[in-house]
Motif scaffolding. Structure first.
Motif, mmCIF file in Angstrom:
data_model
loop_
_atom_site.group_PDB
_atom_site.id
_atom_site.type_symbol
_atom_site.label_atom_id
_atom_site.label_comp_id
_atom_site.label_asym_id
_atom_site.label_seq_id
_atom_site.Cartn_x
_atom_site.Cartn_y
_atom_site.Cartn_z
ATOM 1 N N GLU A 149 0.803 -1.226 0.000
ATOM 2 C CA GLU A 149 0.000 0.000 0.000
ATOM 3 C C GLU A 149 0.835 1.276 0.000
ATOM 4 O O GLU A 149 0.387 2.306 -0.523
ATOM 5 C CB GLU A 149 -0.953 0.000 1.202
ATOM 6 C CG GLU A 149 -1.992 -1.125 1.128
ATOM 7 C CD GLU A 149 -3.005 -1.086 2.263
ATOM 8 O OE1 GLU A 149 -2.730 -0.429 3.295
ATOM 9 O OE2 GLU A 149 -4.067 -1.703 2.122
ATOM 10 N N ALA A 150 2.008 1.246 0.601
ATOM 11 C CA ALA A 150 2.859 2.438 0.647
ATOM 12 C C ALA A 150 4.308 2.021 0.838
ATOM 13 O O ALA A 150 4.589 0.920 1.328
ATOM 14 C CB ALA A 150 2.425 3.373 1.774
ATOM 15 N N ARG A 184 -7.033 3.118 -6.282
ATOM 16 C CA ARG A 184 -8.164 4.036 -6.118
ATOM 17 C C ARG A 184 -7.913 5.419 -6.728
ATOM 18 O O ARG A 184 -8.824 6.050 -7.258
ATOM 19 C CB ARG A 184 -8.482 4.186 -4.634
ATOM 20 C CG ARG A 184 -9.665 5.105 -4.347
ATOM 21 C CD ARG A 184 -10.086 5.006 -2.897
ATOM 22 N NE ARG A 184 -11.176 5.914 -2.570
ATOM 23 C CZ ARG A 184 -11.745 6.017 -1.380
ATOM 24 N NH1 ARG A 184 -11.342 5.250 -0.396
ATOM 25 N NH2 ARG A 184 -12.729 6.876 -1.167
ATOM 26 N N PHE A 185 -6.667 5.897 -6.670
ATOM 27 C CA PHE A 185 -6.379 7.283 -7.035
ATOM 28 C C PHE A 185 -5.535 7.436 -8.302
ATOM 29 O O PHE A 185 -5.277 8.555 -8.729
ATOM 30 C CB PHE A 185 -5.671 7.981 -5.873
ATOM 31 C CG PHE A 185 -6.475 8.009 -4.610
ATOM 32 C CD1 PHE A 185 -7.522 8.901 -4.454
ATOM 33 C CD2 PHE A 185 -6.208 7.115 -3.580
ATOM 34 C CE1 PHE A 185 -8.277 8.923 -3.284
ATOM 35 C CE2 PHE A 185 -6.954 7.124 -2.411
ATOM 36 C CZ PHE A 185 -7.993 8.030 -2.267
ATOM 37 N N TYR A 195 -7.162 3.443 3.111
ATOM 38 C CA TYR A 195 -8.149 3.517 2.039
ATOM 39 C C TYR A 195 -8.469 2.140 1.436
ATOM 40 O O TYR A 195 -9.250 2.045 0.499
ATOM 41 C CB TYR A 195 -7.654 4.426 0.922
ATOM 42 C CG TYR A 195 -7.728 5.898 1.240
ATOM 43 C CD1 TYR A 195 -8.937 6.574 1.218
ATOM 44 C CD2 TYR A 195 -6.589 6.609 1.570
ATOM 45 C CE1 TYR A 195 -9.012 7.929 1.507
ATOM 46 C CE2 TYR A 195 -6.641 7.970 1.858
ATOM 47 C CZ TYR A 195 -7.854 8.622 1.827
ATOM 48 O OH TYR A 195 -7.916 9.963 2.109
ATOM 49 N N ASN A 196 -7.831 1.085 1.916
ATOM 50 C CA ASN A 196 -7.978 -0.239 1.314
ATOM 51 C C ASN A 196 -7.678 -0.194 -0.179
ATOM 52 O O ASN A 196 -8.345 -0.844 -0.991
ATOM 53 C CB ASN A 196 -9.395 -0.792 1.544
ATOM 54 C CG ASN A 196 -9.668 -1.062 3.008
ATOM 55 O OD1 ASN A 196 -8.796 -1.530 3.736
ATOM 56 N ND2 ASN A 196 -10.865 -0.738 3.461
ATOM 57 N N ALA A 197 -6.682 0.599 -0.529
ATOM 58 C CA ALA A 197 -6.300 0.773 -1.937
ATOM 59 C C ALA A 197 -4.823 0.441 -2.092
ATOM 60 O O ALA A 197 -3.969 1.139 -1.546
ATOM 61 C CB ALA A 197 -6.569 2.211 -2.386
ATOM 62 N N GLY A 198 -4.532 -0.627 -2.800
ATOM 63 C CA GLY A 198 -3.157 -1.051 -2.943
ATOM 64 C C GLY A 198 -2.424 -0.348 -4.070
ATOM 65 O O GLY A 198 -3.008 0.307 -4.926
ATOM 66 N N TYR A 236 1.449 10.841 -1.041
ATOM 67 C CA TYR A 236 0.974 9.974 0.033
ATOM 68 C C TYR A 236 -0.369 10.488 0.529
ATOM 69 O O TYR A 236 -0.533 11.678 0.812
ATOM 70 C CB TYR A 236 1.989 9.974 1.174
ATOM 71 C CG TYR A 236 1.501 9.333 2.450
ATOM 72 C CD1 TYR A 236 1.229 7.976 2.501
ATOM 73 C CD2 TYR A 236 1.330 10.093 3.605
ATOM 74 C CE1 TYR A 236 0.787 7.379 3.678
ATOM 75 C CE2 TYR A 236 0.892 9.508 4.784
ATOM 76 C CZ TYR A 236 0.625 8.152 4.818
ATOM 77 O OH TYR A 236 0.192 7.567 5.978
ATOM 78 N N LEU A 237 -1.347 9.586 0.626
ATOM 79 C CA LEU A 237 -2.675 9.931 1.123
ATOM 80 C C LEU A 237 -3.021 8.997 2.278
ATOM 81 O O LEU A 237 -2.930 7.778 2.155
ATOM 82 C CB LEU A 237 -3.718 9.788 0.021
ATOM 83 C CG LEU A 237 -3.528 10.673 -1.223
ATOM 84 C CD1 LEU A 237 -4.568 10.320 -2.273
ATOM 85 C CD2 LEU A 237 -3.618 12.147 -0.857
ATOM 86 N N SER A 238 -3.412 9.600 3.398
ATOM 87 C CA SER A 238 -3.802 8.833 4.565
ATOM 88 C C SER A 238 -5.214 9.208 4.966
ATOM 89 O O SER A 238 -5.574 10.397 4.969
ATOM 90 C CB SER A 238 -2.843 9.101 5.732
ATOM 91 O OG SER A 238 -3.360 8.556 6.935
ATOM 92 N N ALA A 239 -6.006 8.219 5.327
ATOM 93 C CA ALA A 239 -7.373 8.488 5.776
ATOM 94 C C ALA A 239 -7.372 9.373 7.012
ATOM 95 O O ALA A 239 -8.322 10.123 7.260
ATOM 96 C CB ALA A 239 -8.091 7.183 6.060
ATOM 97 N N ASP A 240 -6.292 9.339 7.791
ATOM 98 C CA ASP A 240 -6.201 10.165 8.993
ATOM 99 C C ASP A 240 -6.126 11.651 8.657
ATOM 100 O O ASP A 240 -6.420 12.500 9.493
ATOM 101 C CB ASP A 240 -4.969 9.782 9.811
ATOM 102 C CG ASP A 240 -5.088 8.382 10.405
ATOM 103 O OD1 ASP A 240 -6.229 7.897 10.531
ATOM 104 O OD2 ASP A 240 -4.052 7.782 10.720
ATOM 105 N N GLN A 241 -5.686 11.968 7.432
ATOM 106 C CA GLN A 241 -5.550 13.366 7.049
ATOM 107 C C GLN A 241 -6.906 14.035 6.815
ATOM 108 O O GLN A 241 -7.010 15.260 6.797
ATOM 109 C CB GLN A 241 -4.711 13.482 5.766
ATOM 110 C CG GLN A 241 -3.275 13.002 5.938
ATOM 111 C CD GLN A 241 -2.555 12.880 4.607
ATOM 112 O OE1 GLN A 241 -3.180 12.752 3.549
ATOM 113 N NE2 GLN A 241 -1.245 12.921 4.646
ATOM 114 N N ILE A 242 -7.941 13.248 6.610
ATOM 115 C CA ILE A 242 -9.259 13.796 6.277
ATOM 116 C C ILE A 242 -9.924 14.424 7.493
ATOM 117 O O ILE A 242 -10.615 15.434 7.405
ATOM 118 C CB ILE A 242 -10.165 12.692 5.698
ATOM 119 C CG1 ILE A 242 -9.578 12.188 4.382
ATOM 120 C CG2 ILE A 242 -11.578 13.204 5.494
ATOM 121 C CD1 ILE A 242 -10.357 11.030 3.809
ATOM 122 N N GLY A 243 -9.709 13.847 8.664
ATOM 123 C CA GLY A 243 -10.397 14.320 9.860
ATOM 124 C C GLY A 243 -11.726 13.601 10.034
ATOM 125 O O GLY A 243 -12.092 12.704 9.262
#
Length: 208
Positions: free
Chosen positions: A114-115, A137-138, A155-158, A182-189
Motif C-alpha cells: 500500500e505504501a 483508487r487514485f 483507504y484499502n487501496a493497494g 501519500y494519502l492517509s485516511a487520517d488526514q481527512i479528519g
C-alpha cells in the motif's frame, strides 16, 4: 553499448574498421542509464522481470495488486537503500538495509503493498532517488524522493505499479514533488453529524 551487448553487424558481410572501448567505474556513469533495477510481483502474474530508470513495474488499468518488489542497486558504487513498506493487514514493515534478493512485500499471501519509503545512503551528494506509485483508487500519485512516503494508508487501496529513477542534484528535468505522493485516511479528519427525524426528534451523533 555496454556489459555484453553486441556492437557491430551480423549477416551483412561488413567488416569492422574501428572500435572504441571505455571502462567506467560503476556508479560513476554520466547518465546512470540502467543503474537502478527493480521488478514487481503482481497478482495472477508473478514476477514480471526487471525494469529500470523510471520504467513501470506492475500494471495499470488491469485491477491487479502489486504484492512485492525487489530493488537492485549493484551497479551503483557504495550505495545502500533502506526500505519501509506498508502492507495490507500487516502494517509498516521495516526491512532495514536491502539487497537485490530482498522481497519487499509478500508472495503467495494475496496481500497488497500500500505504501513505501525508499531511503538512500551514498547518493545524497550527487543524486536524488525519485519514486511514485499508481494507486488502485487514485491512479498515479505525485513523485516524491529521498525517504518520503509514496502510497496510501487507510483507504484499502493497494499499489498497482511503481516507477523509480535517479536524478542528479539540481537536474531541471527532475519531476516536481507537490506533496500528493501519500494519502492517509487520517488526514481527512472526522465529520460528526446528527439527524432530526419526524416523530423521533434528534438522533444520536454519528461520525464518518
Amino acid at each position: 553499448f555496454y556489459d555484453g551487448q553486441t556492437a557491430g553487424t551480423t549477416g551483412r558481410n561488413c567488416s569492422i574498421e574501428a572500435i572504441k572501448i571505455k571502462v567506467t567505474e560503476l556508479g560513476k556513469q554520466g547518465n546512470l542509464t540502467g543503474s537502478i533495477l527493480y521488478e514487481a510481483h503482481v497478482q495472477d502474474i508473478g514476477w514480471q522481470g526487471e525494469v529500470s530508470d523510471g520504467q513501470i513495474a506492475g500494471t495499470t488499468g488491469k485491477n491487479k495488486r502489486l504484492e512485492a518488489i525487489r530493488i537492485d542497486t549493484r551497479k551503483l558504487k557504495n550505495v545502500k537503500l533502506k526500505v519501509i513498506a506498508h502492507i495490507q493487514d500487516i502494517g509498516d514493515v521495516d526491512y532495514g538495509y536491502i539487497d537485490h534478493n530482498t522481497i519487499i512485500g509478500t508472495v503467495g499471501k494475496g496481500k497488497r503493498l500500500e505504501a513505501i519509503h525508499i531511503i538512500s545512503e551514498g547518493l545524497d551528494a550527487q543524486y536524488d532517488i525519485y519514486y511514485r506509485v499508481h494507486s488502485a483508487r487514485f491512479g498515479w500519485l505525485d513523485w516524491t524522493k529521498n525517504g518520503e512516503v509514496a502510497g496510501t494508508v487507510g483507504y484499502n487501496a493497494g499499489v498497482e505499479a511503481i516507477e523509480i529513477k535517479l536524478y542528479g542534484k539540481g537536474d531541471a528535468s527532475a519531476p516536481a514533488c507537490s506533496g500528493r505522493s501519500y494519502l492517509s485516511a487520517d488526514q481527512i479528519g472526522t465529520l460528526t453529524f446528527k439527524t432530526n427525524v419526524e416523530g423521533l426528534g434528534w438522533q444520536d451523533a454519528k461520525e464518518n
